[in-house]
Design a protein around this motif. Structure first.
Motif, PDB file in Angstrom:
ATOM      1  N   GLN A  16      29.472  -5.771   8.749  1.00 33.57           N
ATOM      2  CA  GLN A  16      28.620  -7.186   8.820  1.00 33.57           C
ATOM      3  C   GLN A  16      28.500  -7.551  10.188  1.00 33.57           C
ATOM      4  O   GLN A  16      27.488  -7.901  10.745  1.00 33.57           O
ATOM      5  CB  GLN A  16      29.450  -7.980   8.002  1.00 33.57           C
ATOM      6  N   MET A  17      29.536  -7.158  11.167  1.00 34.53           N
ATOM      7  CA  MET A  17      29.564  -7.798  12.458  1.00 34.53           C
ATOM      8  C   MET A  17      28.594  -6.982  13.329  1.00 34.53           C
ATOM      9  O   MET A  17      28.007  -7.271  13.986  1.00 34.53           O
ATOM     10  CB  MET A  17      31.062  -7.683  13.117  1.00 34.53           C
ATOM     11  N   MET A  18      28.678  -5.748  13.123  1.00 37.30           N
ATOM     12  CA  MET A  18      27.752  -4.796  13.759  1.00 37.30           C
ATOM     13  C   MET A  18      26.286  -5.043  13.357  1.00 37.30           C
ATOM     14  O   MET A  18      25.429  -5.022  14.407  1.00 37.30           O
ATOM     15  CB  MET A  18      28.086  -3.170  13.486  1.00 37.30           C
ATOM     16  N   ASN A  19      25.891  -5.433  12.031  1.00 37.81           N
ATOM     17  CA  ASN A  19      24.734  -5.882  11.840  1.00 37.81           C
ATOM     18  C   ASN A  19      24.430  -7.002  12.375  1.00 37.81           C
ATOM     19  O   ASN A  19      23.101  -7.196  12.876  1.00 37.81           O
ATOM     20  CB  ASN A  19      24.629  -5.727  10.291  1.00 37.81           C
ATOM     21  N   SER A  20      25.384  -8.017  12.596  1.00 34.49           N
ATOM     22  CA  SER A  20      24.909  -9.238  12.990  1.00 34.49           C
ATOM     23  C   SER A  20      24.722  -9.061  14.568  1.00 34.49           C
ATOM     24  O   SER A  20      23.759  -9.713  15.139  1.00 34.49           O
ATOM     25  CB  SER A  20      26.112 -10.045  13.062  1.00 34.49           C
ATOM     26  N   VAL A  21      25.542  -8.215  15.245  1.00 41.35           N
ATOM     27  CA  VAL A  21      25.272  -7.916  16.774  1.00 41.35           C
ATOM     28  C   VAL A  21      24.030  -7.199  16.887  1.00 41.35           C
ATOM     29  O   VAL A  21      23.436  -7.666  17.866  1.00 41.35           O
ATOM     30  CB  VAL A  21      26.547  -7.078  17.366  1.00 41.35           C
ATOM     31  N   GLU A  22      23.775  -6.281  16.092  1.00 43.34           N
ATOM     32  CA  GLU A  22      22.324  -5.599  16.358  1.00 43.34           C
ATOM     33  C   GLU A  22      21.254  -6.672  16.243  1.00 43.34           C
ATOM     34  O   GLU A  22      20.209  -6.574  16.757  1.00 43.34           O
ATOM     35  CB  GLU A  22      22.291  -4.427  15.299  1.00 43.34           C
ATOM     36  N   ALA A  23      21.274  -7.584  15.279  1.00 50.12           N
ATOM     37  CA  ALA A  23      20.302  -8.397  14.872  1.00 50.12           C
ATOM     38  C   ALA A  23      19.950  -9.524  16.192  1.00 50.12           C
ATOM     39  O   ALA A  23      18.828  -9.714  16.558  1.00 50.12           O
ATOM     40  CB  ALA A  23      20.578  -9.246  13.591  1.00 50.12           C
ATOM     41  N   LYS A  24      21.324  -9.849  16.795  1.00 51.16           N
ATOM     42  CA  LYS A  24      21.143 -10.557  17.619  1.00 51.16           C
ATOM     43  C   LYS A  24      20.446  -9.844  18.976  1.00 51.16           C
ATOM     44  O   LYS A  24      19.502 -10.561  19.596  1.00 51.16           O
ATOM     45  CB  LYS A  24      22.271 -11.342  17.976  1.00 51.16           C
ATOM     46  N   LYS A  25      20.859  -8.749  19.081  1.00 54.77           N
ATOM     47  CA  LYS A  25      20.248  -8.034  20.353  1.00 54.77           C
ATOM     48  C   LYS A  25      18.530  -7.725  20.128  1.00 54.77           C
ATOM     49  O   LYS A  25      17.885  -7.759  21.099  1.00 54.77           O
ATOM     50  CB  LYS A  25      20.866  -6.505  20.282  1.00 54.77           C
ATOM     51  N   ARG A  26      18.197  -7.397  18.639  1.00 54.25           N
ATOM     52  CA  ARG A  26      17.023  -7.300  18.467  1.00 54.25           C
ATOM     53  C   ARG A  26      16.244  -8.683  18.753  1.00 54.25           C
ATOM     54  O   ARG A  26      15.029  -8.447  19.369  1.00 54.25           O
ATOM     55  CB  ARG A  26      16.753  -6.669  17.117  1.00 54.25           C
ATOM     56  N   ARG A  27      16.736  -9.648  18.272  1.00 54.20           N
ATOM     57  CA  ARG A  27      15.975 -10.962  18.379  1.00 54.20           C
ATOM     58  C   ARG A  27      15.949 -11.157  19.945  1.00 54.20           C
ATOM     59  O   ARG A  27      14.975 -11.872  20.463  1.00 54.20           O
ATOM     60  CB  ARG A  27      16.809 -11.942  17.646  1.00 54.20           C
ATOM     61  N   ALA A  28      16.823 -11.207  20.634  1.00 55.44           N
ATOM     62  CA  ALA A  28      16.965 -11.217  22.013  1.00 55.44           C
ATOM     63  C   ALA A  28      15.823 -10.436  22.823  1.00 55.44           C
ATOM     64  O   ALA A  28      15.110 -11.170  23.720  1.00 55.44           O
ATOM     65  CB  ALA A  28      18.346 -11.007  22.726  1.00 55.44           C
ATOM     66  N   ASN A  29      15.627  -9.272  22.441  1.00 57.52           N
ATOM     67  CA  ASN A  29      14.570  -8.548  22.960  1.00 57.52           C
ATOM     68  C   ASN A  29      13.320  -8.883  22.958  1.00 57.52           C
ATOM     69  O   ASN A  29      12.292  -8.958  23.467  1.00 57.52           O
ATOM     70  CB  ASN A  29      14.750  -6.788  22.296  1.00 57.52           C
ATOM     71  N   VAL A  30      13.038  -9.472  21.407  1.00 59.40           N
ATOM     72  CA  VAL A  30      11.585 -10.016  21.157  1.00 59.40           C
ATOM     73  C   VAL A  30      11.407 -11.230  21.773  1.00 59.40           C
ATOM     74  O   VAL A  30      10.467 -11.199  22.610  1.00 59.40           O
ATOM     75  CB  VAL A  30      11.604 -10.278  19.508  1.00 59.40           C
ATOM     76  N   GLU A  31      12.436 -12.200  22.053  1.00 52.72           N
ATOM     77  CA  GLU A  31      12.171 -13.289  22.760  1.00 52.72           C
ATOM     78  C   GLU A  31      12.104 -12.976  24.075  1.00 52.72           C
ATOM     79  O   GLU A  31      11.117 -13.750  24.799  1.00 52.72           O
ATOM     80  CB  GLU A  31      13.474 -14.075  22.699  1.00 52.72           C
ATOM     81  N   HIS A  32      12.531 -11.982  24.825  1.00 54.64           N
ATOM     82  CA  HIS A  32      12.502 -11.617  26.170  1.00 54.64           C
ATOM     83  C   HIS A  32      10.894 -11.153  26.483  1.00 54.64           C
ATOM     84  O   HIS A  32      10.304 -11.412  27.359  1.00 54.64           O
ATOM     85  CB  HIS A  32      13.261 -10.344  26.501  1.00 54.64           C
ATOM     86  N   VAL A  33      10.509 -10.219  25.329  1.00 58.61           N
ATOM     87  CA  VAL A  33       9.134  -9.750  25.412  1.00 58.61           C
ATOM     88  C   VAL A  33       8.068 -10.881  25.537  1.00 58.61           C
ATOM     89  O   VAL A  33       7.104 -10.994  26.252  1.00 58.61           O
ATOM     90  CB  VAL A  33       8.705  -8.599  24.561  1.00 58.61           C
ATOM     91  N   LEU A  34       8.262 -11.934  24.755  1.00 55.43           N
ATOM     92  CA  LEU A  34       7.677 -13.120  24.230  1.00 55.43           C
ATOM     93  C   LEU A  34       7.620 -13.863  25.437  1.00 55.43           C
ATOM     94  O   LEU A  34       6.350 -14.481  26.037  1.00 55.43           O
ATOM     95  CB  LEU A  34       7.900 -14.010  23.069  1.00 55.43           C
ATOM     96  N   ALA A  35       8.673 -14.042  26.200  1.00 58.42           N
ATOM     97  CA  ALA A  35       8.870 -14.961  27.423  1.00 58.42           C
ATOM     98  C   ALA A  35       8.218 -14.280  28.522  1.00 58.42           C
ATOM     99  O   ALA A  35       7.547 -14.947  29.304  1.00 58.42           O
ATOM    100  CB  ALA A  35      10.225 -15.233  27.682  1.00 58.42           C
ATOM    101  N   THR A  36       8.406 -12.957  28.756  1.00 55.49           N
ATOM    102  CA  THR A  36       7.767 -12.263  29.923  1.00 55.49           C
ATOM    103  C   THR A  36       6.278 -12.316  29.733  1.00 55.49           C
ATOM    104  O   THR A  36       5.560 -12.583  30.957  1.00 55.49           O
ATOM    105  CB  THR A  36       8.176 -10.756  29.880  1.00 55.49           C
ATOM    106  N   ASN A  37       5.726 -12.032  28.482  1.00 51.86           N
ATOM    107  CA  ASN A  37       4.293 -12.269  28.370  1.00 51.86           C
ATOM    108  C   ASN A  37       3.955 -13.591  28.804  1.00 51.86           C
ATOM    109  O   ASN A  37       2.733 -13.892  29.525  1.00 51.86           O
ATOM    110  CB  ASN A  37       3.720 -11.779  27.035  1.00 51.86           C
ATOM    111  N   ASN A  38       4.509 -14.486  28.222  1.00 53.25           N
ATOM    112  CA  ASN A  38       4.101 -15.998  28.634  1.00 53.25           C
ATOM    113  C   ASN A  38       4.300 -16.424  30.131  1.00 53.25           C
ATOM    114  O   ASN A  38       3.167 -16.682  30.702  1.00 53.25           O
ATOM    115  CB  ASN A  38       5.173 -16.984  27.930  1.00 53.25           C
ATOM    116  N   LEU A  39       5.036 -15.662  30.605  1.00 53.46           N
ATOM    117  CA  LEU A  39       5.231 -16.075  32.162  1.00 53.46           C
ATOM    118  C   LEU A  39       3.904 -15.310  32.815  1.00 53.46           C
ATOM    119  O   LEU A  39       3.408 -15.701  34.065  1.00 53.46           O
ATOM    120  CB  LEU A  39       6.509 -15.398  32.678  1.00 53.46           C
ATOM    121  N   GLU A  40       3.448 -14.187  32.388  1.00 57.20           N
ATOM    122  CA  GLU A  40       2.358 -13.480  32.748  1.00 57.20           C
ATOM    123  C   GLU A  40       0.854 -14.081  32.428  1.00 57.20           C
ATOM    124  O   GLU A  40       0.095 -13.529  33.046  1.00 57.20           O
ATOM    125  CB  GLU A  40       2.548 -12.035  32.381  1.00 57.20           C
TER     126      GLU A  40
END
Length: 77
Positions: A16-40
Motif C-alpha cells: 500500500q505504501m509503495m502504491n501510494s508513493v508511486e501514485a504521488k510521483k505520477r501525480r507530481a509528474n502530471v502536475e509538472h507537465v501541466l505547469a511547464t506547459n502553462n508557463l510556456e
C-alpha cells in the motif's frame, strides 16, 4: 468459489505504501507537465489531459502516453 482461494486483500501495508508513493510521483509528474506547459503558454488538449490522467491513475505508462499522443497527432520519431 474455491475454498482454497486465499485473497490478497487487504493489501500488505508495504505494498500500500509503495502504491501510494508511486501514485504521488505520477501525480507530481502530471502536475509538472501541466505547469511547464502553462508557463510556456501552451494549452494541453482534452485528449492529452485525458491520457495524462490515465498515467496519473496508473493505467498507462509514460511511454504509452507518448505513443498515444504521437499516434493521435501524427508525430514521428
Amino acid at each position: 468459489m474455491n475454498a482454497d482461494y486465499v485473497t490478497a486483500w487487504p493489501l500488505d501495508p508495504v505494498i500500500q505504501m509503495m502504491n501510494s508513493v508511486e501514485a504521488k510521483k505520477r501525480r507530481a509528474n502530471v502536475e509538472h507537465v501541466l505547469a511547464t506547459n502553462n508557463l510556456e503558454g501552451v494549452r494541453v488538449s482534452a485528449y492529452v489531459a485525458s491520457k495524462l490522467e490515465e498515467y496519473a491513475k496508473g493505467t498507462l505508462s509514460s511511454s504509452e502516453v507518448a505513443a498515444a499522443v504521437r499516434a493521435k497527432y501524427g508525430i514521428s520519431d
